[in-house]
Motif scaffolding. Structure first.
Motif, PDB file in Angstrom:
ATOM      1  N   LYS A 196      48.466   9.179  67.680  1.00 57.83           N
ATOM      2  CA  LYS A 196      48.698  10.363  68.516  1.00 57.83           C
ATOM      3  C   LYS A 196      48.354   9.975  69.948  1.00 57.83           C
ATOM      4  CE  LYS A 196      48.937  14.618  70.069  1.00 57.83           C
ATOM      5  NZ  LYS A 196      47.809  15.535  69.936  1.00 57.83           N
ATOM      6  N   ILE A 197      49.302  10.173  70.872  1.00 59.22           N
ATOM      7  CA  ILE A 197      49.022   9.845  72.268  1.00 59.22           C
ATOM      8  C   ILE A 197      49.196  11.094  73.123  1.00 59.22           C
ATOM      9  CG2 ILE A 197      49.676   7.422  72.001  1.00 59.22           C
ATOM     10  CD1 ILE A 197      52.237   8.111  73.577  1.00 59.22           C
ATOM     11  N   ARG A 198      48.489  11.112  74.244  1.00 59.81           N
ATOM     12  CA  ARG A 198      48.468  12.284  75.110  1.00 59.81           C
ATOM     13  C   ARG A 198      48.111  11.847  76.529  1.00 59.81           C
ATOM     14  NH1 ARG A 198      43.944  16.352  74.078  1.00 59.81           N
ATOM     15  NH2 ARG A 198      44.185  16.578  76.330  1.00 59.81           N
ATOM     16  N   ALA A 199      48.177  12.789  77.451  1.00 54.46           N
ATOM     17  CA  ALA A 199      47.681  12.545  78.802  1.00 54.46           C
ATOM     18  C   ALA A 199      46.158  12.536  78.764  1.00 54.46           C
ATOM     19  CB  ALA A 199      48.191  13.617  79.746  1.00 54.46           C
ATOM     20  N   GLU A 200      45.565  11.735  79.642  1.00 49.45           N
ATOM     21  CA  GLU A 200      44.115  11.565  79.608  1.00 49.45           C
ATOM     22  C   GLU A 200      43.609  11.345  81.037  1.00 49.45           C
ATOM     23  OE1 GLU A 200      41.082   8.749  77.011  1.00 49.45           O
ATOM     24  OE2 GLU A 200      43.228   8.789  76.515  1.00 49.45           O
ATOM     25  N   ASP A 201      43.660  12.404  81.821  1.00 46.54           N
ATOM     26  CA  ASP A 201      43.269  12.320  83.232  1.00 46.54           C
ATOM     27  C   ASP A 201      41.900  11.661  83.395  1.00 46.54           C
ATOM     28  OD1 ASP A 201      45.522  13.572  84.235  1.00 46.54           O
ATOM     29  OD2 ASP A 201      44.679  15.573  84.043  1.00 46.54           O
ATOM     30  N   GLY A 202      41.824  10.697  84.306  1.00 45.35           N
ATOM     31  CA  GLY A 202      40.549  10.077  84.630  1.00 45.35           C
ATOM     32  C   GLY A 202      40.158   8.902  83.770  1.00 45.35           C
ATOM     33  N   ARG A 203      40.999   8.521  82.803  1.00 46.08           N
ATOM     34  CA  ARG A 203      40.611   7.413  81.930  1.00 46.08           C
ATOM     35  C   ARG A 203      40.711   6.081  82.663  1.00 46.08           C
ATOM     36  NH1 ARG A 203      44.425   4.196  77.884  1.00 46.08           N
ATOM     37  NH2 ARG A 203      42.962   2.657  78.717  1.00 46.08           N
ATOM     38  N   ASN A 204      39.999   5.121  82.136  1.00 45.92           N
ATOM     39  CA  ASN A 204      39.995   3.769  82.661  1.00 45.92           C
ATOM     40  C   ASN A 204      41.169   2.991  82.067  1.00 45.92           C
ATOM     41  OD1 ASN A 204      38.632   1.530  84.053  1.00 45.92           O
ATOM     42  ND2 ASN A 204      38.322   0.725  81.985  1.00 45.92           N
ATOM     43  N   VAL A 205      41.907   2.288  82.920  1.00 42.98           N
ATOM     44  CA  VAL A 205      43.014   1.444  82.466  1.00 42.98           C
ATOM     45  C   VAL A 205      42.752   0.035  82.981  1.00 42.98           C
ATOM     46  CG1 VAL A 205      45.502   1.024  82.540  1.00 42.98           C
ATOM     47  CG2 VAL A 205      44.641   3.379  82.498  1.00 42.98           C
ATOM     48  N   LEU A 206      42.889  -0.960  82.103  1.00 37.18           N
ATOM     49  CA  LEU A 206      42.581  -2.341  82.462  1.00 37.18           C
ATOM     50  C   LEU A 206      43.776  -3.265  82.196  1.00 37.18           C
ATOM     51  CD1 LEU A 206      38.973  -2.568  80.959  1.00 37.18           C
ATOM     52  CD2 LEU A 206      39.559  -2.615  83.389  1.00 37.18           C
ATOM     53  N   HIS A 207      44.415  -3.704  83.253  1.00 41.18           N
ATOM     54  CA  HIS A 207      45.439  -4.765  83.209  1.00 41.18           C
ATOM     55  C   HIS A 207      46.513  -4.484  82.145  1.00 41.18           C
ATOM     56  CE1 HIS A 207      43.136  -7.199  86.022  1.00 41.18           C
ATOM     57  NE2 HIS A 207      42.060  -6.890  85.317  1.00 41.18           N
ATOM     58  N   THR A 208      47.100  -3.308  82.218  1.00 39.70           N
ATOM     59  CA  THR A 208      48.146  -2.916  81.278  1.00 39.70           C
ATOM     60  C   THR A 208      49.490  -2.882  81.992  1.00 39.70           C
ATOM     61  OG1 THR A 208      46.574  -1.588  80.015  1.00 39.70           O
ATOM     62  CG2 THR A 208      48.896  -1.103  79.672  1.00 39.70           C
ATOM     63  N   ASP A 209      50.520  -3.382  81.328  1.00 38.30           N
ATOM     64  CA  ASP A 209      51.872  -3.402  81.904  1.00 38.30           C
ATOM     65  C   ASP A 209      52.545  -2.047  81.633  1.00 38.30           C
ATOM     66  OD1 ASP A 209      54.479  -3.788  82.675  1.00 38.30           O
ATOM     67  OD2 ASP A 209      54.817  -5.584  81.466  1.00 38.30           O
ATOM     68  N   ILE A 242      51.805   2.256  75.840  1.00 34.64           N
ATOM     69  CA  ILE A 242      51.933   0.792  75.834  1.00 34.64           C
ATOM     70  C   ILE A 242      50.823   0.161  74.995  1.00 34.64           C
ATOM     71  CG2 ILE A 242      51.915  -1.282  77.245  1.00 34.64           C
ATOM     72  CD1 ILE A 242      54.479   0.425  77.502  1.00 34.64           C
ATOM     73  N   GLU A 243      49.607   0.651  75.132  1.00 36.61           N
ATOM     74  CA  GLU A 243      48.487   0.101  74.366  1.00 36.61           C
ATOM     75  C   GLU A 243      48.645   0.382  72.872  1.00 36.61           C
ATOM     76  OE1 GLU A 243      45.331   0.586  78.093  1.00 36.61           O
ATOM     77  OE2 GLU A 243      45.141   1.864  76.318  1.00 36.61           O
ATOM     78  N   ALA A 244      49.211   1.542  72.516  1.00 37.68           N
ATOM     79  CA  ALA A 244      49.474   1.830  71.105  1.00 37.68           C
ATOM     80  C   ALA A 244      50.486   0.843  70.537  1.00 37.68           C
ATOM     81  CB  ALA A 244      49.967   3.266  70.942  1.00 37.68           C
ATOM     82  N   ALA A 245      51.523   0.537  71.329  1.00 42.31           N
ATOM     83  CA  ALA A 245      52.504  -0.471  70.897  1.00 42.31           C
ATOM     84  C   ALA A 245      51.851  -1.834  70.750  1.00 42.31           C
ATOM     85  CB  ALA A 245      53.659  -0.519  71.898  1.00 42.31           C
ATOM     86  N   GLU A 246      50.956  -2.173  71.689  1.00 42.43           N
ATOM     87  CA  GLU A 246      50.223  -3.446  71.626  1.00 42.43           C
ATOM     88  C   GLU A 246      49.373  -3.508  70.358  1.00 42.43           C
ATOM     89  OE1 GLU A 246      47.200  -6.047  74.499  1.00 42.43           O
ATOM     90  OE2 GLU A 246      47.320  -3.885  74.727  1.00 42.43           O
ATOM     91  N   ALA A 247      48.835  -2.362  69.936  1.00 42.78           N
ATOM     92  CA  ALA A 247      47.981  -2.308  68.746  1.00 42.78           C
ATOM     93  C   ALA A 247      48.782  -2.268  67.445  1.00 42.78           C
ATOM     94  CB  ALA A 247      47.066  -1.086  68.818  1.00 42.78           C
ATOM     95  N   GLY A 248      50.115  -2.302  67.545  1.00 42.05           N
ATOM     96  CA  GLY A 248      50.947  -2.380  66.345  1.00 42.05           C
ATOM     97  C   GLY A 248      51.356  -1.050  65.756  1.00 42.05           C
ATOM     98  N   ALA A 249      51.302   0.026  66.546  1.00 42.37           N
ATOM     99  CA  ALA A 249      51.699   1.335  66.031  1.00 42.37           C
ATOM    100  C   ALA A 249      53.197   1.360  65.730  1.00 42.37           C
ATOM    101  CB  ALA A 249      51.346   2.437  67.031  1.00 42.37           C
ATOM    102  N   GLY A 250      53.540   1.865  64.543  1.00 47.03           N
ATOM    103  CA  GLY A 250      54.948   2.003  64.170  1.00 47.03           C
ATOM    104  C   GLY A 250      55.445   3.429  64.285  1.00 47.03           C
ATOM    105  N   LEU A 251      54.533   4.346  64.630  1.00 46.29           N
ATOM    106  CA  LEU A 251      54.857   5.765  64.758  1.00 46.29           C
ATOM    107  C   LEU A 251      53.996   6.340  65.868  1.00 46.29           C
ATOM    108  CD1 LEU A 251      56.042   8.519  63.756  1.00 46.29           C
ATOM    109  CD2 LEU A 251      54.111   8.616  62.154  1.00 46.29           C
ATOM    110  N   LEU A 252      54.625   7.075  66.779  1.00 47.79           N
ATOM    111  CA  LEU A 252      53.898   7.755  67.848  1.00 47.79           C
ATOM    112  C   LEU A 252      54.100   9.258  67.720  1.00 47.79           C
ATOM    113  CD1 LEU A 252      54.628   5.428  70.911  1.00 47.79           C
ATOM    114  CD2 LEU A 252      52.605   5.479  69.459  1.00 47.79           C
ATOM    115  N   LEU A 253      53.003   9.996  67.841  1.00 50.39           N
ATOM    116  CA  LEU A 253      53.001  11.445  67.703  1.00 50.39           C
ATOM    117  C   LEU A 253      52.625  12.061  69.045  1.00 50.39           C
ATOM    118  CD1 LEU A 253      50.933  11.293  64.420  1.00 50.39           C
ATOM    119  CD2 LEU A 253      53.355  11.848  64.505  1.00 50.39           C
ATOM    120  N   LEU A 254      53.427  12.995  69.530  1.00 47.79           N
ATOM    121  CA  LEU A 254      53.179  13.625  70.821  1.00 47.79           C
ATOM    122  C   LEU A 254      53.348  15.132  70.712  1.00 47.79           C
ATOM    123  CD1 LEU A 254      54.922  10.761  71.454  1.00 47.79           C
ATOM    124  CD2 LEU A 254      54.477  11.486  73.791  1.00 47.79           C
TER     125      LEU A 254
END
Length: 468
Positions: A196-209, A242-254
């Motif tokens: 499950k992915i969502r908006a997350e105002d204020g989160r830390n992002v590190l070197h993500t494409d 993008i990070e969920a895809a990097e972690a191998g997620a085959g399904l995204l819920l929004l």
């Protein structure tokens, strides 16, 4: 005279010690035979998977779970748990065989008792699958089970407010885990890599494409290697995807309610006023078909007002008074009438480079702690994991804290993040969680989280030395 009194005192002390020792011994024997609860942990039986024996005329049955042994006086309850686990395993295998992302059984109770309770709601409308999506699965113990099979692809859930859209999505979120007898969702399963992915105002992002969604920022920041200590709603949701895809997620819920509007959609009126050349954000709507085609990631999205998503959907489900209807044909017809059919073609996308690495950190003792399912503490830094909505119990954050500490201790040279995490889970699979988490750990009983939550926790750790 004094010697005689001293001898008497010593004899009395000795006799007292014998009585105390005998009493303790007797108490321990009584306690060992006393059945205080339905479940008692046994740690030393390693070579077996199940066992039973007779104890003073009572047959005790044992089962091994997560490297620990448990016994129960209630043989029927134990059998139910084993049979249900067998059925759920087969059901998950059927998802892969039939190219499904999820299955919701007829008769399942999806609503929960309250926002702070995971018990099924009394008097709730039981789930009934639409005939067009109903499938039948033969399970080894339950027998034939019917329900709604959600195929791979893009599924959009629509409906009026309070009609059950988010309730269905929540059931699919938690469908990555098996449920116990009496939960109401015993036969509700989803792709166990789903995120499950969502908006997350204020989160830390590190070197993500995040260049697939965010480009030509006014300050000229490189979005193929994007970092921020205070990401906006759209950039945080792009990073989460993008990070969920990097972690191998085959399904995204929004869910539209918890998503950044400018990440999800931009209407034609706004596009005329603010041209594409002046807008750094490319919406998910434009790339969703390409993501499915190129990366094979399916989507289940709840929308209430973003009608353009109907034009990219393979299946459209409508929730009406907590009942599901398949309205795919009607939705496609409306898209044709409104002239929006085919406006977002299924183009191939440029796949982001999942090449993030972790550099070694200074070794030393660390203070680690978890607080509910919201926070993991490493020394003085709090890692905010409250928006990882699929963390379902405190034991998972307890484990995350120890697993993060293990990663920091065991990265001796610059190492690919995917490789580190795979290495850790291979060790756990072979030697159990005790190889990573000390048996004497404080903070509660650790519960193994999924790889996806560990990836997400590491990505939110501001002190992590992540590089490309």
């Amino acid at each position: 005279m004094k010697q005689k009194k001293t001898l008497q005192i010593l004899l009395l002390v000795f006799a007292g010690l014998i009585v105390l020792y005998t009493g303790v011994n007797l108490y321990q024997k009584q306690q060992s035979s006393k059945e205080d609860s339905d479940q008692t942990m046994i740690s030393d039986l390693k070579s077996l998977t199940s066992i039973s024996y007779n104890n003073n005329g009572t047959t005790l049955s044992f089962i091994k779970q997560s490297g620990k042994w448990y016994y129960t006086k209630n043989k029927k309850y134990l059998e139910q748990a084993i049979f249900l686990a067998d059925d759920q395993k087969v059901l998950r295998e059927e998802l892969k065989k039939r190219n499904l992302t999820a299955f919701v059984a007829d008769g399942a109770v999806l609503p929960r008792e309250s926002g702070v309770s995971d018990r099924p709601m009394r008097g709730a409308v039981p789930f009934a699958s639409p005939e067009s999506m109903r499938i039948e699965v033969e399970l080894p113990h339950k027998g034939k089970v019917t329900g709604m099979g959600i195929p791979e692809g893009i599924t959009v859930i629509v409906g009026g407010g309070y009609h059950g859209k988010s309730t269905l999505l929540k059931a699919l979120e938690q469908g990555v885990y098996n449920h116990i007898c009496g939960d109401g969702r015993e036969y509700v399963v989803a792709d166990n890599s789903g995120m499950k992915i969502r908006a997350e105002d204020g989160r830390n992002v590190l070197h993500t494409d995040i260049s697939m969604f965010i480009n030509h920022l006014p300050a000229g920041q490189d979005t193929t290697d994007f970092s921020s200590e205070n990401a906006s709603g759209s950039t945080s949701q792009a990073a989460n995807l993008i990070e969920a895809a990097e972690a191998g997620a085959g399904l995204l819920l929004l869910d539209e309610d918890t998503s950044a509007t400018n990440f999800m959609i931009r209407d034609k009126v706004m596009a005329r006023l603010v041209s594409d050349e002046k807008e750094p954000i490319t919406t998910l709507l434009r790339h969703i078909r390409g993501i499915y085609r190129t990366l094979g990631i399916s989507f289940v999205i709840v929308v209430g007002s973003s009608g353009d998503y109907l034009s990219v959907a393979d299946f459209v489900l409508q929730m009406d008074h907590y009942k599901v209807k398949d309205v795919t044909k009607e939705a496609k017809s409306i898209c044709e009438e409104c002239g929006i059919a085919g406006q977002y073609p299924e183009n191939e996308i440029t796949v982001p480079a999942f090449s993030r690495k972790l550099k070694p950190v200074k070794p030393g003792r660390r203070k680690i702690k978890s607080m509910g399912t919201d926070t993991v503490l490493i020394d003085r830094e709090a890692i905010d994991v409250r928006y990882l909505e699929q963390l379902s119990e405190n034991g998972q954050t307890t484990a995350l804290a120890h697993m993060m500490s293990w990663i920091l201790d065991n990265v001796k040279a610059e190492e690919d993040i995917q490789h580190i995490i795979e290495r850790m889970y291979t060790i756990i699979e072979k030697r159990g969680m005790e190889a990573i988490i000390p048996a004497s750990c404080s903070g509660g009983h650790p519960v193994l989280p999924r790889k996806q939550e560990l990836y997400a926790c590491l990505s939110r750790y501001r002190s992590a030395k992540i590089v490309r």
